[in-house]
Scaffold this motif. Sequence first.
Motif, PDB file in Angstrom:
ATOM      1  N   PHE A 139       0.848  -1.636  -0.476  1.00 15.79           N
ATOM      2  CA  PHE A 139       0.620  -0.162   0.370  1.00 15.79           C
ATOM      3  C   PHE A 139       1.070   1.169   0.191  1.00 15.79           C
ATOM      4  CE2 PHE A 139       0.437  -1.212   4.212  1.00 15.79           C
ATOM      5  CZ  PHE A 139       0.536  -0.001   5.140  1.00 15.79           C
ATOM      6  N   ASN A 140      -0.126   2.344  -0.398  1.00 21.46           N
ATOM      7  CA  ASN A 140       1.194   3.291  -0.231  1.00 21.46           C
ATOM      8  C   ASN A 140       0.258   4.614   0.621  1.00 21.46           C
ATOM      9  OD1 ASN A 140       1.909   6.214  -1.031  1.00 21.46           O
ATOM     10  ND2 ASN A 140       2.103   5.790  -2.885  1.00 21.46           N
ATOM     11  N   LEU A 141       0.751   4.755   1.697  1.00 19.60           N
ATOM     12  CA  LEU A 141      -0.214   6.162   3.131  1.00 19.60           C
ATOM     13  C   LEU A 141       1.318   6.650   3.233  1.00 19.60           C
ATOM     14  CD1 LEU A 141      -2.737   6.163   3.254  1.00 19.60           C
ATOM     15  CD2 LEU A 141      -2.475   4.536   5.215  1.00 19.60           C
ATOM     16  N   TRP A 165      -9.249   4.694   4.672  1.00 17.31           N
ATOM     17  CA  TRP A 165      -8.052   4.091   5.312  1.00 17.31           C
ATOM     18  C   TRP A 165      -8.963   4.070   6.949  1.00 17.31           C
ATOM     19  CZ3 TRP A 165      -4.186   0.915   4.285  1.00 17.31           C
ATOM     20  CH2 TRP A 165      -4.257   0.465   2.638  1.00 17.31           C
ATOM     21  N   ASP A 166      -8.979   4.961   7.213  1.00 17.24           N
ATOM     22  CA  ASP A 166      -9.714   5.282   8.647  1.00 17.24           C
ATOM     23  C   ASP A 166     -10.735   4.671   9.417  1.00 17.24           C
ATOM     24  OD1 ASP A 166     -11.549   6.936   8.064  1.00 17.24           O
ATOM     25  OD2 ASP A 166     -10.969   8.877   9.123  1.00 17.24           O
ATOM     26  N   ASP A 167     -11.122   3.138   8.527  1.00 28.08           N
ATOM     27  CA  ASP A 167     -12.132   2.724   8.662  1.00 28.08           C
ATOM     28  C   ASP A 167     -12.022   1.706   9.757  1.00 28.08           C
ATOM     29  OD1 ASP A 167     -14.091  -0.318   8.635  1.00 28.08           O
ATOM     30  OD2 ASP A 167     -14.903   0.910   7.337  1.00 28.08           O
ATOM     31  N   ALA A 168     -12.837   1.226  10.981  1.00 32.97           N
ATOM     32  CA  ALA A 168     -13.231   1.253  11.695  1.00 32.97           C
ATOM     33  C   ALA A 168     -12.478  -0.524  11.787  1.00 32.97           C
ATOM     34  CB  ALA A 168     -14.304   0.858  12.577  1.00 32.97           C
ATOM     35  N   ALA A 169     -12.372  -1.200  10.611  1.00 33.77           N
ATOM     36  CA  ALA A 169     -12.044  -2.228  10.577  1.00 33.77           C
ATOM     37  C   ALA A 169     -10.397  -2.799  10.454  1.00 33.77           C
ATOM     38  CB  ALA A 169     -12.754  -2.768   9.475  1.00 33.77           C
ATOM     39  N   ILE A 170      -9.999  -1.564   9.798  1.00 34.53           N
ATOM     40  CA  ILE A 170      -8.724  -1.158  10.436  1.00 34.53           C
ATOM     41  C   ILE A 170      -8.033  -0.285  11.187  1.00 34.53           C
ATOM     42  CG2 ILE A 170      -6.827  -0.313   8.724  1.00 34.53           C
ATOM     43  CD1 ILE A 170      -8.751   0.090   5.840  1.00 34.53           C
ATOM     44  N   ALA A 171      -8.577   0.940  12.084  1.00 37.19           N
ATOM     45  CA  ALA A 171      -8.091   0.810  13.182  1.00 37.19           C
ATOM     46  C   ALA A 171      -8.527   0.695  14.024  1.00 37.19           C
ATOM     47  CB  ALA A 171      -8.876   2.406  13.549  1.00 37.19           C
ATOM     48  N   SER A 172      -9.426  -0.367  14.046  1.00 33.45           N
ATOM     49  CA  SER A 172      -9.263  -1.761  15.654  1.00 33.45           C
ATOM     50  C   SER A 172      -8.421  -2.119  16.041  1.00 33.45           C
ATOM     51  CB  SER A 172     -10.582  -2.262  15.617  1.00 33.45           C
ATOM     52  OG  SER A 172     -10.597  -3.252  14.560  1.00 33.45           O
ATOM     53  N   GLN A 173      -7.647  -2.814  14.516  1.00 35.30           N
ATOM     54  CA  GLN A 173      -6.793  -3.501  14.745  1.00 35.30           C
ATOM     55  C   GLN A 173      -4.771  -2.779  14.581  1.00 35.30           C
ATOM     56  OE1 GLN A 173      -6.917  -7.415  12.124  1.00 35.30           O
ATOM     57  NE2 GLN A 173      -8.375  -5.625  10.851  1.00 35.30           N
ATOM     58  N   ASN A 174      -5.430  -1.695  14.374  1.00 29.52           N
ATOM     59  CA  ASN A 174      -3.848  -0.793  14.527  1.00 29.52           C
ATOM     60  C   ASN A 174      -4.285  -0.257  15.621  1.00 29.52           C
ATOM     61  OD1 ASN A 174      -1.899  -2.046  12.114  1.00 29.52           O
ATOM     62  ND2 ASN A 174      -4.891  -1.528  11.578  1.00 29.52           N
ATOM     63  N   THR A 182      -7.846   9.018   3.884  1.00 32.08           N
ATOM     64  CA  THR A 182      -7.828   8.972   2.349  1.00 32.08           C
ATOM     65  C   THR A 182      -8.428   8.134   2.123  1.00 32.08           C
ATOM     66  OG1 THR A 182      -5.433   9.165   2.987  1.00 32.08           O
ATOM     67  CG2 THR A 182      -5.978   8.455   0.853  1.00 32.08           C
ATOM     68  N   ALA A 183      -8.506   8.177   0.733  1.00 39.93           N
ATOM     69  CA  ALA A 183      -9.677   7.104  -0.462  1.00 39.93           C
ATOM     70  C   ALA A 183      -8.817   5.655  -0.573  1.00 39.93           C
ATOM     71  CB  ALA A 183     -10.388   7.559  -1.160  1.00 39.93           C
ATOM     72  N   ILE A 184      -9.294   4.819  -0.183  1.00 40.20           N
ATOM     73  CA  ILE A 184      -8.919   3.900  -0.751  1.00 40.20           C
ATOM     74  C   ILE A 184      -8.712   3.376  -2.311  1.00 40.20           C
ATOM     75  CG2 ILE A 184      -8.661   0.953  -0.584  1.00 40.20           C
ATOM     76  CD1 ILE A 184      -9.547   1.196   2.448  1.00 40.20           C
ATOM     77  N   THR A 185      -7.712   3.052  -3.151  1.00 39.67           N
ATOM     78  CA  THR A 185      -7.813   2.558  -4.340  1.00 39.67           C
ATOM     79  C   THR A 185      -7.308   0.827  -4.473  1.00 39.67           C
ATOM     80  OG1 THR A 185      -6.885   4.688  -5.254  1.00 39.67           O
ATOM     81  CG2 THR A 185      -6.655   3.557  -6.561  1.00 39.67           C
ATOM     82  N   ILE A 186      -8.233   0.403  -5.279  1.00 39.82           N
ATOM     83  CA  ILE A 186      -7.900  -0.882  -5.248  1.00 39.82           C
ATOM     84  C   ILE A 186      -7.018  -1.175  -6.706  1.00 39.82           C
ATOM     85  CG2 ILE A 186      -8.369  -3.488  -5.528  1.00 39.82           C
ATOM     86  CD1 ILE A 186     -11.384  -2.493  -4.593  1.00 39.82           C
ATOM     87  N   VAL A 187      -6.009  -1.931  -6.723  1.00 37.20           N
ATOM     88  CA  VAL A 187      -5.053  -2.054  -7.822  1.00 37.20           C
ATOM     89  C   VAL A 187      -4.913  -3.657  -8.043  1.00 37.20           C
ATOM     90  CG1 VAL A 187      -2.928  -1.577  -9.610  1.00 37.20           C
ATOM     91  CG2 VAL A 187      -3.625   0.396  -6.983  1.00 37.20           C
ATOM     92  N   HIS A 188      -5.272  -4.235  -8.194  1.00 37.83           N
ATOM     93  CA  HIS A 188      -5.040  -5.414  -9.444  1.00 37.83           C
ATOM     94  C   HIS A 188      -4.507  -5.613 -10.621  1.00 37.83           C
ATOM     95  CE1 HIS A 188      -8.868  -5.717 -11.854  1.00 37.83           C
ATOM     96  NE2 HIS A 188      -9.240  -4.595 -11.091  1.00 37.83           N
ATOM     97  N   VAL A 236       0.338   1.436  -7.446  1.00 47.08           N
ATOM     98  CA  VAL A 236       0.408   1.488  -6.095  1.00 47.08           C
ATOM     99  C   VAL A 236       1.429   2.882  -5.884  1.00 47.08           C
ATOM    100  CG1 VAL A 236       0.669   0.806  -4.166  1.00 47.08           C
ATOM    101  CG2 VAL A 236      -0.271  -0.812  -5.862  1.00 47.08           C
ATOM    102  N   GLN A 237       2.872   2.386  -6.531  1.00 40.90           N
ATOM    103  CA  GLN A 237       3.482   3.342  -6.189  1.00 40.90           C
ATOM    104  C   GLN A 237       3.421   5.506  -6.050  1.00 40.90           C
ATOM    105  OE1 GLN A 237       7.141   2.583  -7.949  1.00 40.90           O
ATOM    106  NE2 GLN A 237       8.444   1.342  -6.143  1.00 40.90           N
ATOM    107  N   ASP A 238       2.559   5.285  -7.830  1.00 36.61           N
ATOM    108  CA  ASP A 238       2.291   6.914  -8.203  1.00 36.61           C
ATOM    109  C   ASP A 238       0.665   6.946  -7.814  1.00 36.61           C
ATOM    110  OD1 ASP A 238       3.820   6.433  -9.425  1.00 36.61           O
ATOM    111  OD2 ASP A 238       3.074   6.166 -11.374  1.00 36.61           O
ATOM    112  N   THR A 239      -0.306   6.890  -6.642  1.00 36.86           N
ATOM    113  CA  THR A 239      -1.470   6.517  -5.472  1.00 36.86           C
ATOM    114  C   THR A 239      -1.426   6.588  -4.892  1.00 36.86           C
ATOM    115  OG1 THR A 239      -2.233   5.554  -8.180  1.00 36.86           O
ATOM    116  CG2 THR A 239      -4.241   5.882  -6.383  1.00 36.86           C
ATOM    117  N   ASP A 240      -2.015   7.808  -4.056  1.00 36.13           N
ATOM    118  CA  ASP A 240      -1.630   8.211  -2.970  1.00 36.13           C
ATOM    119  C   ASP A 240      -3.158   6.742  -2.277  1.00 36.13           C
ATOM    120  OD1 ASP A 240      -1.184   8.885   0.249  1.00 36.13           O
ATOM    121  OD2 ASP A 240      -2.998  11.000  -0.108  1.00 36.13           O
ATOM    122  N   GLY A 241      -2.725   6.934  -1.032  1.00 39.91           N
ATOM    123  CA  GLY A 241      -3.941   5.832  -1.022  1.00 39.91           C
ATOM    124  C   GLY A 241      -4.242   4.360  -1.513  1.00 39.91           C
ATOM    125  N   ALA A 242      -3.453   3.492  -2.601  1.00 36.67           N
ATOM    126  CA  ALA A 242      -3.609   2.824  -2.980  1.00 36.67           C
ATOM    127  C   ALA A 242      -3.495   1.333  -2.458  1.00 36.67           C
ATOM    128  CB  ALA A 242      -2.807   2.868  -4.239  1.00 36.67           C
TER     129      ALA A 242
END
Length: 372
Positions: A139-141, A165-174, A182-188, A236-242
């Motif tokens: 990820f790029n954060l 990225w500040d969703d509770a599901a992530i924050a609760s584990q960190n 920041t919005a999450i951008t999925i890259v596949h 991912v490198q070029d996209t903040d939040g990816a």
Amino acid sequence: MKIATRTGAVAAAAVLSIALAACSASNEDPTPSDTSSETPTEDAMELSGTLNGAGASSQESAMEAWRAGFQSTYADVTVNYDPVGSGGGRTQFLDGATSFAGSDSLMDAEEYELAVARCDGDSGAVHLPMYISPIAVIFNLEGVDSINMDADTIAAIFNGEITSWDDAAIASQNEGVSLPSTAITIVHRADESGTTKNFTDYLAKASSNWGHDASGDWAGAAGESGNGTSALVQIVQDTDGAIGYADASRAGDLGTVALKVGEEYVPFSAEAAAAVVDASPLAEGANGENDLAYELDRTTTASGAYPLVLVSYHILCQQYDDEAERDLVTSFLKYVASAEGQEQAASAAGSSPISAGLSSQITAILDEIAAA
């Protein structure tokens, strides 16, 4: 002549990585034998010609090291490898365009049948495991180098259900980590990919909410995509939040996810990846005793194991219609499986070397590859 029983193959897998010896005294991995570290024989010094392969882009860094090492010994041999992706590599091999394929995923039943037609005789093709590596969730954060996540959270992100990225599901584990909104951008991956197949296999087996079968083709249209590992990593490198996924050797300076395994969070490492392969059986339905294809355990709770791992194979015929082609294939793959070749891959790509026992088993199988 039979080289090894399936039971013997599992025993060889029990000492799959030199690094694993540091993790468990009960899985002691011996020092590579003289046989496994030998350079090819004097007879092989007569080799000349061009050997073509294609396939997994995850192997690209390792393959560059293998090609350079092999060609430094055999000046009259040229080895070409097109990192077109696992699916493309299998297609080129089955079409007869290449002598071997690199693949992060196994041939399916239809491809096994096609291999009988592609290879001389009726014995078809087999998988030989040559490259073991964790897959990193990258990820790029800004300001964040590592994040803890369980499989359900990763699945929810790549399903498009968690979008910031500040969703509770992530924050609760960190706890203690400052997570931005920041919005999450999925890259596949856009191409058929063995890395995608392994990543989605992990999500399908380790999470309760993925909802898709394991596949080398990405399910759904959400997010951005790139052809090959390099393109995905670049996005991912070029996209903040990816966020994306790639062979761990390509993670570079990007942030990476530590996976929840049992009650702990485990970052990727060669040792942790080897621990999962060590605990996994050979796949059912493989093409005989010499087909060393693994069924990876994605749901392990073993301490220190990292279940998001790929075993990348070289797929080759059990019989070639041309002796010169057979000699090129087997000599090169013996080098790849040797202690020297595995050390070069580890240095170039951060992979986990296969054990001396598995190297010897692969060499014995290669000795039995026939020519019409």
